[in-house]
Each structure stands twice: as C-alpha cells, then as structure tokens.
Design a protein around this motif. Structure first.
Motif, PDB file in Angstrom:
ATOM      1  N   CYS A 190     -17.408  28.669  -9.292  1.00 20.25           N
ATOM      2  CA  CYS A 190     -16.869  28.527 -10.682  1.00 20.25           C
ATOM      3  C   CYS A 190     -16.465  29.846 -11.474  1.00 20.25           C
ATOM      4  CB  CYS A 190     -18.107  27.957 -11.617  1.00 20.25           C
ATOM      5  SG  CYS A 190     -18.637  26.493 -10.941  1.00 20.25           S
ATOM      6  N   ILE A 243     -12.780  30.336 -11.094  1.00 22.94           N
ATOM      7  CA  ILE A 243     -12.359  29.401 -12.349  1.00 22.94           C
ATOM      8  C   ILE A 243     -12.344  30.490 -13.529  1.00 22.94           C
ATOM      9  CG2 ILE A 243     -12.195  27.512 -13.607  1.00 22.94           C
ATOM     10  CD1 ILE A 243     -11.241  26.774 -10.485  1.00 22.94           C
ATOM     11  N   ARG A 299      -9.387  32.338 -16.204  1.00 24.33           N
ATOM     12  CA  ARG A 299      -9.574  32.084 -17.510  1.00 24.33           C
ATOM     13  C   ARG A 299      -9.625  33.673 -18.271  1.00 24.33           C
ATOM     14  NH1 ARG A 299      -7.282  28.370 -19.730  1.00 24.33           N
ATOM     15  NH2 ARG A 299      -5.761  29.498 -18.355  1.00 24.33           N
ATOM     16  N   ASN A 318     -17.991  29.796 -17.315  1.00 20.95           N
ATOM     17  CA  ASN A 318     -17.635  28.801 -16.181  1.00 20.95           C
ATOM     18  C   ASN A 318     -18.886  29.004 -15.164  1.00 20.95           C
ATOM     19  OD1 ASN A 318     -14.961  27.298 -16.461  1.00 20.95           O
ATOM     20  ND2 ASN A 318     -14.610  29.458 -17.303  1.00 20.95           N
ATOM     21  N   THR A 372      -6.606  23.454 -21.908  1.00 21.48           N
ATOM     22  CA  THR A 372      -6.564  23.933 -20.395  1.00 21.48           C
ATOM     23  C   THR A 372      -7.885  24.592 -20.277  1.00 21.48           C
ATOM     24  OG1 THR A 372      -4.198  24.255 -20.447  1.00 21.48           O
ATOM     25  CG2 THR A 372      -5.312  25.241 -18.722  1.00 21.48           C
ATOM     26  N   THR A 373      -8.528  25.486 -21.319  1.00 24.74           N
ATOM     27  CA  THR A 373      -9.755  26.085 -21.060  1.00 24.74           C
ATOM     28  C   THR A 373     -10.928  25.029 -20.922  1.00 24.74           C
ATOM     29  OG1 THR A 373      -8.928  28.213 -22.126  1.00 24.74           O
ATOM     30  CG2 THR A 373     -11.303  27.705 -22.147  1.00 24.74           C
ATOM     31  N   SER A 378     -10.943  23.514 -17.749  1.00 23.71           N
ATOM     32  CA  SER A 378     -11.378  24.237 -16.798  1.00 23.71           C
ATOM     33  C   SER A 378     -12.920  24.163 -16.626  1.00 23.71           C
ATOM     34  CB  SER A 378     -10.654  25.507 -16.919  1.00 23.71           C
ATOM     35  OG  SER A 378     -11.400  26.336 -17.964  1.00 23.71           O
ATOM     36  N   SER A 385     -15.528  23.163 -13.647  1.00 23.30           N
ATOM     37  CA  SER A 385     -16.543  23.906 -13.179  1.00 23.30           C
ATOM     38  C   SER A 385     -17.846  23.060 -13.130  1.00 23.30           C
ATOM     39  CB  SER A 385     -16.830  25.287 -14.126  1.00 23.30           C
ATOM     40  OG  SER A 385     -15.812  26.177 -13.965  1.00 23.30           O
ATOM     41  N   THR A 419     -12.040  24.198  -6.194  1.00 26.00           N
ATOM     42  CA  THR A 419     -11.761  25.672  -6.664  1.00 26.00           C
ATOM     43  C   THR A 419     -10.233  25.827  -6.428  1.00 26.00           C
ATOM     44  OG1 THR A 419     -14.032  25.821  -6.480  1.00 26.00           O
ATOM     45  CG2 THR A 419     -12.540  27.661  -6.545  1.00 26.00           C
ATOM     46  N   GLY A 458      -7.688  23.919  -8.412  1.00 26.05           N
ATOM     47  CA  GLY A 458      -7.900  24.260  -9.725  1.00 26.05           C
ATOM     48  C   GLY A 458      -7.021  25.674  -9.993  1.00 26.05           C
ATOM     49  N   LEU A 509      -4.064  26.190 -12.485  1.00 30.18           N
ATOM     50  CA  LEU A 509      -3.960  27.106 -13.676  1.00 30.18           C
ATOM     51  C   LEU A 509      -3.292  28.477 -13.296  1.00 30.18           C
ATOM     52  CD1 LEU A 509      -8.074  27.294 -13.990  1.00 30.18           C
ATOM     53  CD2 LEU A 509      -6.439  26.374 -15.760  1.00 30.18           C
ATOM     54  N   ASP A 538      -2.908  29.252 -23.145  1.00 27.64           N
ATOM     55  CA  ASP A 538      -3.780  27.951 -23.166  1.00 27.64           C
ATOM     56  C   ASP A 538      -3.195  26.981 -24.053  1.00 27.64           C
ATOM     57  OD1 ASP A 538      -5.717  26.713 -21.882  1.00 27.64           O
ATOM     58  OD2 ASP A 538      -7.000  27.289 -23.812  1.00 27.64           O
TER      59      ASP A 538
END
Length: 165
Positions: free
Chosen positions: A31, A34, A38, A50, A111-112, A115, A119, A138, A141, A145, A164
């Motif tokens: 996580c 990810i 971000r 995350n 998008t955040t 995400s 997570s 992961t 993702g 992203l 985003d």
C-alpha cells in the motif's frame, strides 16, 4: 493473576506470529507503493494514508480470522466473513468521499479516492494471505496510476498540470 495475564497473551492466532507480522509488513509495503505514486503526484492521500488504510484492512481481516477460529463452531455462532469486506469497503468509501471535491464544473480527487479503495482491497488480500492477488493488484494499480497517466499526457488528453482529475 500471573496465570490470567499469561492466558491473555498466549491467545493462539489462526496464523503464526511470523505470518501475522509478515502480513502486516506486506500490507504496509504494497500500500506504500500505491501511496508513493499519489505522493509524487502531490495528491491528498499519500504514503501514510494508503499505508494506514492497508494496515487497517489487514488487521480487520486478521481479527475476523481469529473470530472465525474462536467463535465459529457452528452451533452457537453464525459467521459471515463477507461482512468484513462490506464493512471495510463502506468505511473506505466514507474516507474516499472526503477527498473528492466538485468545484466549478469539475471533479477532483476521484483517482485518489479510488487508490484508497485499492489499498483497502490490497490490505484485505494480504490479511487473508492472498499474496498473488495483493501483488497483482499493486502492480496493476501502479500501471493504471502511472503508465496510463503518462500515456494520457503523451497523447495530449491531459496536461501535466491536471492533477487527479
């Protein structure tokens, strides 16, 4: 009193302490990847957020496994492990909704928020010991992203300034 304390701390888990720690650390690592993406994009939910989401989902999963082991004898308790997934997704949906903002005709933070949900799913997977699912999620993702974002910028669909959207 010593026996009572010894019994409290000797509660057997459905997984060994080594596996338990590995799952917790694994959720933090996966996580965190990810969250790092971000964070690099300067979004509101970064590494720590995350990682905490994945950690919480993993702990909820481990607690559920323990409950199923100790309480799930079938005669006295009816267990529904799907409720774990429902509870985690509902809680994360609430948190993710907090990062989504609608202003002046545009939506930011989707998008955040997604995400964050990812997570949580990774944390649930790790907590269940579903490492292949967690690692695949992961990697996929990060591809979505990062790689797709770079493709959108290269194709002129988005500018590098559009964070985003």
């Amino acid at each position: 009193m010593t026996e009572t304390l010894a019994a409290e701390f000797s509660n057997t888990s459905p997984v060994s302490i080594e596996v338990l720690l590995l799952r917790i650390l694994g959720a933090l690592l996966l996580c965190g990847v990810i969250g790092l993406e971000r964070e690099i994009r300067k979004n509101t939910a970064g590494i720590r957020t995350n990682m905490l989401i994945g950690l919480a989902a993993t702990v909820f999963t481990l607690v559920t496994l323990q409950m199923m082991k100790t309480l799930g004898d079938g005669d006295t308790t009816r267990m529904d492990p799907v409720r774990l997934v429902e509870a985690v997704t509902s809680g994360i949906a609430f948190l993710a909704a907090g990062v989504i903002v609608y202003t002046k005709g545009s939506v930011r933070g989707l998008t955040t928020g997604a995400s964050m949900w990812l997570s949580a799913a990774i944390g649930l997977s790790v907590g269940m010991g579903m490492w292949v699912v967690a690692v695949a999620a992961t990697v996929t993702g990060i591809i979505v992203l990062w790689l797709l974002r770079e493709t959108e910028i290269a194709a002129g669909i988005k500018s590098d300034d559009d964070r985003d959207l």
